[in-house]
Scaffold this motif. Sequence first.
Motif: not given
Lengths: 296, 396
Positions: A121-122, A125, A128, A145-149, A152, B24, B88, B90
Amino acid sequence: MSDDYANPWSYRLMWAYLFGVVLILMTPTFYNYYISLNEYGFGAANYEFTTGWYAAVFSDSLLVNAFGWTLMLGLVNLVVTVPLGLLAAKQFKRRPSQAWLVALMLLPLFVPGDIFASALLVFFKTLNGGFQELAALTGLTFMKGWFKLGVTTAVIGLVVYTVPYIFIVILITLGRFHPEQTEAARACGAAAWRAFWDVEFPQVKAGVFASCAFVMILTFNEYTRTAILKGGFDTFTTVLVSQMLNTGMSEQSYAMGGIVSSIAIAVIGTVLVVTMLRAGQTERRRRGEEALALPA
Amino acid sequence: MDQMDFTRRFLLKSVGAAGLVGATSSLGLSRAFAADPLRIWTIGVAKVGAEPGTGGKDWGDMGAQAGIDIVYNAKSGSADQAIQKFVVGDGNDLYDAITDNGGGMEDALASQSAITALDTAQIPNFANIIDAYKDGGDAASTIRYDDTIYAIPYISNADSLAFDFEEVGEELTSWEACFAPEFKGRVALQNDFGPTFTNTAIYLKQSGQLDIADPSDMTADEVAGVAEFLITKKQEGQFRTFWDGFQNGVDLLSSGEVLLQSCWEPVQIVAAKKAGKDIRYGTMKEGHQTWNNIWMLTNGGDERGQAEAFYKLMNLYLDPWFGARIIATYGYQPQMTGVMDYIDSSPDFSEEMKAVIAERRERQQARYAVPGNSWQNVFPTEIRAYQDWWSKVQSA
């Protein structure tokens, strides 16, 4: 069926034992069936047989959606993880002295799920943030936004988690494979892909198919990492855990469990029956090959 | 409306893009727009059905009553995981409104700027809120951070002891029963240090067995005293098990595996209904752990223009329409006044249901009137001591 030279009783006992083991392993699913066929659901004093919950499963859009998302995660994970595991296993097979490779591959198994998920998660974050900075600098907004939750991040979490299992499963099936066979194929003029597909793959396909099943099982069972890393959608386990903790599992959930169990039993049963029917034929072929190999 | 639909076309599109898994995220899964429905992250008990006594098939009834579209996501994690996701991760990009795990999450999230302050003038029914939340009320701090309102309560209760009246043979009125030899091996406590330590502390304090200043926020020594008491009882075989989650709690009570169980009221209600037994929810003379659950508007939701939809939903949560149904379905205390008047004047409630609700209200008020009650605190000052001692209780 057995061949003419084997003891029919030992043959029957072996298969009876195998079916017995599978049946015992499957026993907990029968309790699920029992509950799913009760009008009043789990823990009820009264039992009234009904198949109604099975009909109601598909009207539970939350459950069906969650099932769809999980299936999709599983399929994407499968497409990514199985080739990765296969390549890593092949690499180790080629240089067995590289014990560090095994250690590296197995490392994710030793990290508790919560810590693993928090670390990722860290990481995401930070990653991103980096990509957003990069997008701002270069004007390439598509990477923002590739590595937003989302899918992916959930898939990456699942890949890191499942690769060690797949690596081990394929490595076991590679145990009986000799790299010299590939070398011989290459020496005969086969391209690398042709050598792999015609010579290696037939010998490791059992491991590859087992890995595919394993990936799907692990994806459907995984909760902690996926719950933390997924985006704005639910997975099968997050819905079930949420229900169990807060309101109790819905009767449709038990029915969904029954459907999934039925598919698993059908697949396993078919594999067992087909293997049993073909076992005699395989044994006769083996004896024939041995006889031909004997000196005249 | 349900959460993002998963269609066959989407599946094919996604799997087809598996080689480009990085892309994705751009399928719009983690973005919302002003015209979007309100994306909520909450638990199943936050909704009721239009038909009294039902939980509702989905969020359709709640959405229709509030006049908004709702997209629901199932919340299943601990308070720590939720905070992690919003501080932490989003989480703010994913959800517009979220509920807590009880006891102090609004402080943690507000201090990290993960949620936004609320304008209660936008919620007409805020005038109906019960006195406990008004300035100076017992629960005023549970919806405020730095004297500013950040949350709206939707359920609360004073958790007590459920017991099988026929088997026990009497009305239980003290936590003493949980530790009494005659119920050895037939007692279950909650597998959570919050309620179990707090309720045990209330009992030990009120019965004069231990000096405890505040059962909601104990010192390390006080925690140790409570934990050692539980460990001794556990080693004597007093507890059948420590229950985990609603389902497990209901199973233990309805199957008769345990006769006594400290639990949430819905667990008692569902267990009694399922088993067809006279399982009751007592009033403990020493006191109870009181708690509430709250709704919060995320900063992301506010930025996406979802405040209006959020306020409409909050208006519903403070409407007797919701209060009457939440007590009918789960037994939780309504957070607004005027509930009984609403029920009396509503054709939706049968006489039998009215009687059940009136009886639940009466018992609820009796529990709330006990002086020894203590508020749930998810983040006590000595949280490490709580965690360390809880692991010792679990492993004893």
